[in-house]
Write a protein that holds these residues in place. Sequence first.
Motif: not given
Length: 249
Positions: A61, A63, A67, A112, A118-123
């Motif tokens: 994951s 952070s 975004p 991906d 934002s996509h990478w940090m979503k989950q």
Amino acid sequence: AACDNRRTHMPRSPPAADSYQQGCIRMTLENADLWKSFHSIGTEMIITKHGRRMFPHCSVSISGLQPFANYVIMMDMVPVDSFKYKVNAYEQWEVAGKAEPQPPCRTYMHPDSPAPGSHWMKQSFSFLKMKLTNNTLDQHGHIILHSMHRYYPRFHVIQADSPYTVRWGPFQTFSFPETTFTAVTAYQNPKITKLKIDHNPFAKGFREGGTHAHSKRKSLKPHRHWCENCINLYNVQFMGVTWKTILFP
DNA sequence: TCACCTCTCACTTTTGAAAGGG
DNA sequence: ACCCTTTCAAAAGTGAGAGGTG
């Protein structure tokens, strides 16, 4: 001394690109406990001619990304040292000489990519479909390793709108000590075999019964070794770009 | 001889297209 | 027409061990 291995953080900035240096990007290994179980015994990864997935697979994951900026996330394998290994009569690993010349370096791009922060940090996201091979002539874009050599996976986070522009994007690199492994063509340590069978659902067919019959051999179904995820990468290499050389001198 | 590597097996999980329902 | 869920057959992913190789 009390550092948390799950957050091993080794950022690098590209030369002469300090003005692009981003804030603190942090990457976390998701299934760290499972990795540690293997690491404590001595992780082995099967490599085959046609390519084999890793188990455990790399799931992370992230952070600290912007975004709305696009990122390409890539993975490659780094030799741990310049030795090759063997298992001695006491069933322990020992150095067996100098490493073979390094095979062609390949990089696996997460399917991906590119995607906004934002996509990478979503989950969390995994590199489940990446495959390892010992075939130096591999045409499928799998990552090529030498058997009986040690490696660790390395992850690159590159701000780029397209796989073709990663050369110019700022990037950071991460790795995790507990993901170090020895590449093998057959498991050497029975404890590793047991851990894999206990945790990898695909090995279930061998878990129960003992109905394994070698006497009745059928003709082998034709395998289809097609890794769509690698096509972009392969095209990039085809266009004369060597990722290793350009991105990570 | 020996240390690795390759091939094939049976079984399970994953995948993805098609069908069905709202 | 569209979206979501269910179904289910085909494809893919496993470790073991015999046999191959150099």
